[in-house]
Write a protein that holds these residues in place. Structure first.
Motif, short mmCIF file in Angstrom:
data_model
loop_
_atom_site.label_atom_id
_atom_site.label_comp_id
_atom_site.label_asym_id
_atom_site.label_seq_id
_atom_site.Cartn_x
_atom_site.Cartn_y
_atom_site.Cartn_z
N UNK A 96 0.73 -1.08 0.04
CA UNK A 96 0.14 0.04 -0.11
C UNK A 96 0.89 1.19 -0.12
N UNK A 97 0.90 2.05 -1.21
CA UNK A 97 1.79 3.19 -1.27
C UNK A 97 1.14 4.02 -1.96
N UNK A 98 1.88 5.32 -2.20
CA UNK A 98 1.22 6.46 -2.83
C UNK A 98 1.02 6.08 -4.24
N UNK A 99 2.29 5.45 -4.98
CA UNK A 99 2.50 4.92 -6.42
C UNK A 99 1.39 3.92 -6.80
N UNK A 100 0.97 2.96 -5.70
CA UNK A 100 -0.01 1.88 -5.97
C UNK A 100 -1.39 2.68 -6.00
#
Length: 389
Positions: free
Chosen positions: A207-211
């Protein structure tokens, strides 16, 4: 309708009665009847009986071949008549193919509802007396793949979704002979018809900004317009992705998570009144009342050094947590938190727990997608009791 008259081989039926159990007798009777029906159908197709010379004959007999048929009481082997030109097809297979399909769909339904492949094989054995392997049941789930893919990529430009809920959960997947954790991104919405709808699903690494940004870009590529509100927890990457991808959209911080964060920084004793006053803020019907209740809370407790951290959290997150109050009052119950999506996640988790570890990412997407489709079908006929003013 064709009227069939035929004579059964009673010697075969007698042998079945004398030497087998009642299940075998039933199967033997079915085989005899169906074989005779197919024989009569071939006669009609040829317009000639065996060894009969007629001017209307269409073709000639060409022996038989064996074909298995799976019925509700087990598998049987039939003796299927052939013709030389090969254009004869018995009618019973069209009918019983539907039974085969129903049988397969039943097994898929069991898997989707959280029954392990091992237990599915046991159920099939008990109901049908038929042995099916775990690998066979697993292979059936591949039939879901094109269906789930089509659903997961359907256009979103045919309707407006004013309120979107986003959250991620984690599952375990085998990858390169190792067990790794994967994030499952799910987005639901309340559409313009006041119905709940699952609009997005993706399995990614973390879970990340890019994802999250990639997830939202996928939704937009399918035609999703910027909503009024996106409701979620306070994951930094998620917040940043919402701000970046949805121009003119407000972020609604889940009030349940927010209150939980504040209460987590309160002392453990003698906090009943403090918690009551805190919850009063978020039970307000208007933005003005919520702001007034918040000011009262700070005024009453700002001199208590033990509540300094809790008050700081409240002040920093307050505006994001009351964005739902800018919407019509009739929607407040449904858009102030991610509770509805978390309940859906729990349903996915209940069925996923049986599997424990997915063999690969695609199998996870396939099964979770089928679960979400099942949920979606149940929501189609439902409508939130929104009172328009």
């Amino acid at each position: 309708m064709t009227q069939l008259q035929f004579t059964l081989n009673l010697d075969n039926l007698k042998d079945a009665v004398m030497n087998s159990n009642i299940e075998a007798v039933t199967k033997a009777s079915i085989v005899l009847v169906l074989n005779e029906i197919m024989e009569k159908e071939r006669d009609e197709h040829l317009q000639a009986k065996a060894y009969e010379r007629t001017v209307t004959r269409r073709d000639y007999r060409n022996g038989y071949y064996e074909r298995d048929l799976l019925l509700s009481n087990g598998r049987i082997t039939l003796r299927v008549p052939r013709t030389r030109e090969g254009d004869f097809s018995p009618s019973i297979f069209e009918k019983y193919e539907r039974s085969d399909q129903a049988f397969v769909l039943s097994m898929l339904e069991m898997v989707i509802n959280g029954v392990s492949t091992g237990n599915v094989t046991k159920v099939v054995k008990q109901l049908c007396g038929e042995n099916v392997s775990k690998s066979f049941v697993s292979s059936l789930t591949k039939k879901l793949e094109p269906i789930v893919n089509q659903w997961a990529n359907r256009p979103l430009n045919v309707m407006y979704y004013p309120y979107i809920f986003a959250d991620a959960m984690y599952i375990k997947v085998r990858e390169h002979h190792r067990v790794v954790s994967k994030a499952v991104y799910i987005a639901t919405a309340i559409n313009e018809k006041d119905q709940r709808e699952v609009i997005g699903l993706k399995v990614d690494h973390v879970e990340s900004f890019d994802a999250w940004q990639s997830f939202f870009k996928d939704l937009k590529s399918r035609g999703l317009q910027s909503p009024k509100l996106v409701i979620s927890d306070a994951h930094e990457g998620l917040k940043k992705a919402i701000q970046r991808e949805f121009i003119g959209t407000s972020w609604q911080r889940c009030t349940v998570h927010f209150k939980r964060n504040i209460i987590g920084d309160l002392p453990k004793k003698d906090m009943a009144q403090v918690i009551f006053d805190l919850k009063r803020i978020f039970s307000a019907m208007t933005r003005e009342d919520a702001c007034a209740f918040k000011e009262d809370f700070i005024k009453n407790y700002r001199d208590n050094s033990k509540l300094k951290k809790a008050i700081q959290i409240l002040e920093e997150g307050f505006e994001d947590a009351i964005q739902y109050l800018n919407e019509p009052c009739s929607y407040h119950t449904y858009i102030h938190s991610t509770n509805s999506l978390e309940r859906l996640n729990q349903e996915v988790r209940r069925r996923e727990r049986v599997i424990r570890i997915f063999p690969h990412t695609q199998s996870a997407f396939r099964l979770i997608g089928a679960i979400l489709m099942d949920y979606q079908e149940k929501q189609v006929m439902k409508k939130l009791p929104i009172k328009k003013r």
